[in-house]
Design a protein around this motif. Structure first.
Motif, PDB file in Angstrom:
ATOM      1  N   ASP A  76       3.723  -0.069 -12.813  1.00  0.00           N
ATOM      2  CA  ASP A  76       4.213  -0.269 -11.439  1.00  0.00           C
ATOM      3  C   ASP A  76       3.036  -0.307 -10.459  1.00  0.00           C
ATOM      4  O   ASP A  76       3.011  -1.128  -9.535  1.00  0.00           O
ATOM      5  CB  ASP A  76       5.146   0.880 -11.037  1.00  0.00           C
ATOM      6  N   GLY A  77       2.089   0.599 -10.675  1.00  0.00           N
ATOM      7  CA  GLY A  77       0.926   0.674  -9.783  1.00  0.00           C
ATOM      8  C   GLY A  77       0.070  -0.584  -9.854  1.00  0.00           C
ATOM      9  O   GLY A  77      -0.401  -1.086  -8.821  1.00  0.00           O
ATOM     10  N   LEU A  78      -0.116  -1.110 -11.061  1.00  0.00           N
ATOM     11  CA  LEU A  78      -0.941  -2.325 -11.201  1.00  0.00           C
ATOM     12  C   LEU A  78      -0.262  -3.544 -10.581  1.00  0.00           C
ATOM     13  O   LEU A  78      -0.918  -4.362  -9.929  1.00  0.00           O
ATOM     14  CB  LEU A  78      -1.233  -2.597 -12.686  1.00  0.00           C
ATOM     15  N   LEU A  79       1.049  -3.667 -10.799  1.00  0.00           N
ATOM     16  CA  LEU A  79       1.767  -4.794 -10.188  1.00  0.00           C
ATOM     17  C   LEU A  79       1.632  -4.724  -8.663  1.00  0.00           C
ATOM     18  O   LEU A  79       1.337  -5.718  -7.992  1.00  0.00           O
ATOM     19  CB  LEU A  79       3.248  -4.750 -10.615  1.00  0.00           C
ATOM     20  N   LYS A  87       0.830  -1.208   0.000  1.00  0.00           N
ATOM     21  CA  LYS A  87       0.000   0.000   0.000  1.00  0.00           C
ATOM     22  C   LYS A  87       0.867   1.262   0.000  1.00  0.00           C
ATOM     23  O   LYS A  87       0.590   2.219  -0.720  1.00  0.00           O
ATOM     24  CB  LYS A  87      -0.936  -0.016   1.207  1.00  0.00           C
ATOM     25  N   SER A  88       1.916   1.256   0.800  1.00  0.00           N
ATOM     26  CA  SER A  88       2.734   2.464   0.895  1.00  0.00           C
ATOM     27  C   SER A  88       3.542   2.699  -0.380  1.00  0.00           C
ATOM     28  O   SER A  88       3.930   3.828  -0.657  1.00  0.00           O
ATOM     29  CB  SER A  88       3.669   2.366   2.097  1.00  0.00           C
ATOM     30  N   SER A  89       3.765   1.650  -1.160  1.00  0.00           N
ATOM     31  CA  SER A  89       4.585   1.845  -2.352  1.00  0.00           C
ATOM     32  C   SER A  89       3.764   1.921  -3.636  1.00  0.00           C
ATOM     33  O   SER A  89       4.319   2.184  -4.698  1.00  0.00           O
ATOM     34  CB  SER A  89       5.631   0.724  -2.477  1.00  0.00           C
ATOM     35  N   GLY A  90       2.455   1.726  -3.554  1.00  0.00           N
ATOM     36  CA  GLY A  90       1.618   1.673  -4.751  1.00  0.00           C
ATOM     37  C   GLY A  90       1.067   3.018  -5.201  1.00  0.00           C
ATOM     38  O   GLY A  90       1.603   4.079  -4.862  1.00  0.00           O
ATOM     39  N   SER A  91      -0.024   2.940  -5.953  1.00  0.00           N
ATOM     40  CA  SER A  91      -0.559   4.137  -6.624  1.00  0.00           C
ATOM     41  C   SER A  91      -1.160   5.152  -5.657  1.00  0.00           C
ATOM     42  O   SER A  91      -1.323   6.304  -6.006  1.00  0.00           O
ATOM     43  CB  SER A  91      -1.617   3.717  -7.646  1.00  0.00           C
ATOM     44  N   ILE A 110      -1.516  -8.157 -12.906  1.00  0.00           N
ATOM     45  CA  ILE A 110      -0.115  -8.461 -13.214  1.00  0.00           C
ATOM     46  C   ILE A 110       0.070  -8.606 -14.729  1.00  0.00           C
ATOM     47  O   ILE A 110       1.006  -8.056 -15.316  1.00  0.00           O
ATOM     48  CB  ILE A 110       0.340  -9.752 -12.482  1.00  0.00           C
ATOM     49  N   HIS A 111      -0.852  -9.335 -15.368  1.00  0.00           N
ATOM     50  CA  HIS A 111      -0.775  -9.495 -16.819  1.00  0.00           C
ATOM     51  C   HIS A 111      -0.856  -8.131 -17.521  1.00  0.00           C
ATOM     52  O   HIS A 111      -0.066  -7.837 -18.429  1.00  0.00           O
ATOM     53  CB  HIS A 111      -1.917 -10.407 -17.273  1.00  0.00           C
ATOM     54  N   THR A 112      -1.772  -7.284 -17.081  1.00  0.00           N
ATOM     55  CA  THR A 112      -1.936  -5.969 -17.720  1.00  0.00           C
ATOM     56  C   THR A 112      -0.696  -5.099 -17.533  1.00  0.00           C
ATOM     57  O   THR A 112      -0.257  -4.422 -18.470  1.00  0.00           O
ATOM     58  CB  THR A 112      -3.178  -5.241 -17.147  1.00  0.00           C
ATOM     59  N   TYR A 113      -0.121  -5.118 -16.323  1.00  0.00           N
ATOM     60  CA  TYR A 113       1.114  -4.341 -16.112  1.00  0.00           C
ATOM     61  C   TYR A 113       2.189  -4.806 -17.093  1.00  0.00           C
ATOM     62  O   TYR A 113       2.917  -3.983 -17.671  1.00  0.00           O
ATOM     63  CB  TYR A 113       1.589  -4.462 -14.646  1.00  0.00           C
TER      64      TYR A 113
END
Lengths: 301, 301
Positions: free
Chosen positions: B120-123, A153-157, B81-84
């Protein structure tokens, strides 16, 4: 003063060695296929990082009397996440930096495609490590899942990646202080806070201790960024090992630009005091955290 | 034949709707700050994907009598993951593709920096979802950790990311069949196998069932790639919605290039038969998996 700094330096050196040796064990070897990719991942992980996030995690764990053996996988995972974010931030499409910590950036050495994939690989490796039950030691599956959730969570979007997007968008624009603080609490602050919170959680903190440590983490994370902005202006290139004044050149908003240099130093000092006062409930076990907060500011003043 | 295909199409349509609706619930809304980033993440997730991995996961779960409610978070995570991976593969520094499923690629719409960060956000979002205990339902923390480990390992530097590195490296070179199979078992096969294995695990498969389903997953994953290579040569652009013959143009090794078109079709057919025979221990509950294996090949022959 000299004696105090000497002790902190010893503490940092010892912890960095522990983290570096664990990173070396946990990362795939440079000969693991595809070797070029794993070399590239290791290149950036071992490019002279100060291991601030892992060390803060270990220090938070020790502040509540926890065993650091149990948190080494999480400490290494957070450094892998931090390193991936640097590799991607340095890319031509992002900050386009040639140097990082005095060394050529990943894409300058391995090419852009491999750098993107090395970043992807390191981010994913963090979660491989965090979910590897053979490294859990005394950590319960529930706690391991909470650690994964906090770090993701802290590293995501809505954390670090979100902060980087707003930072890129702000380039060359006039932004106000709340936007600047949004950028920093997300881009760097969120992962520093997570380091502290994971250390507290795996160290066995009470709710009250965890809350106090999170307050410390929020203030210290922001202080670190204010100090970094100040350093960008005042330090010598040789001292910092990266292109100096790049933030200004790139039209990035900084604390000194918004508050003036002395205003920025005052803000850094306020944040240090907030960080220190949140540690009031701890005895000498929190000494490393106290001294790290002081060190963050001292290096910029 | 028409009747059989009609039933499979109904099954796929129903499952895709379930997955799409869960993805819509689990992904941050497009208005979540930073809105531009979350819009970009949603753009690629809802750009017409066939949801092959989530559907295979649901079908594997149903083959062993499991409840699909329990695996929706994992099914959505694998699609993220696939979409990223598609967003990053399409980048100028990688395959430099302008079109994906008939739509402009993410970086053509949102710019390169945002596309990297959306990936990065999706992964990362996949791991946020997989570690969110409020979505676990009847799944134990131990099983959730195993799912995270399977998905991370299959998509990381010794799985999907590793396959992409070797694929990029092979461009314009003469490679042999073992290298081509390395690329595909890693780049696409690993995640398809993980989809099946996670479905089996969360569906409550016995060891024997899980092993049989993994054999199916390995063969079907490779069959899918052989079929894709064949399609790249024979399909019309309008039918596939991506630039046709790009693999050839780019000097990428393909099964038809190495084995000839009829040799590639034979290989696809062998793989389908291997996939089907591994399902011998199952009754009609594995019908969707059987028909999907047939469908993969039929579309390329």
């Amino acid at each position: 003063m000299v004696n105090k700094e000497w002790q902190l330096q010893d503490y940092l050196k010892e912890k960095v060695q522990i983290v570096d040796s664990a990173l070396d064990r946990y990362l795939p070897e440079g000969t693991t296929l595809p070797a070029f990719l794993h070399e590239s991942m290791r290149y950036s992980v071992f490019a002279g990082g100060k291991r601030i996030r892992p060390v803060l995690m270990l220090a938070a764990c020790e502040a509540v009397g926890g065993e650091i053996e149990n948190i080494l996988p999480a400490a290494c995972a957070i450094e892998m996440i931090h390193t991936y974010s640097l590799i991607h931030d340095d890319l031509p499409a992002m900050d386009d930096d040639d140097l990082r910590r005095g060394n050529p950036t990943n894409h300058k050495v391995y090419g852009e495609a491999t750098a993107i994939l090395a970043g992807d690989g390191l981010l994913t490796e963090a979660f491989i490590l965090l979910s590897n039950s053979s490294h859990f030691g005394d950590v319960s599956p529930e706690a391991s899942l909470e650690v994964i959730h906090l770090l993701a969570k802290s590293s995501g979007s809505r954390g670090m990646v979100g902060g980087q997007v707003v930072d890129m968008d702000a380039e060359g624009k006039e932004i106000d202080l709340p936007t600047l603080e949004y950028i920093h609490t997300h881009k760097t602050g969120a992962l520093i806070l997570a380091a502290i919170e994971v250390g507290a959680l795996l160290g066995g903190a009470s709710d009250k201790q965890r809350q106090a440590l999170c307050q410390y983490g929020e203030a210290a994370g922001l202080a670190f960024q204010v100090a970094d902005d100040i350093l960008d202006i005042v330090a010598e290139q040789s001292q910092l090992g990266k292109d100096i004044g790049r933030d200004q050149e790139r039209g990035k908003a900084t604390y000194p630009a918004l508050l003036g240099l002395s205003g920025a130093r005052q803000r850094a000092s306020e944040l240090r005091n907030m960080a220190l006062s949140s540690l009031n409930i701890f005895d000498d076990s929190a000494r490393p955290l106290r001294e790290i907060a002081g060190f963050i500011i001292d290096r910029s003043c």
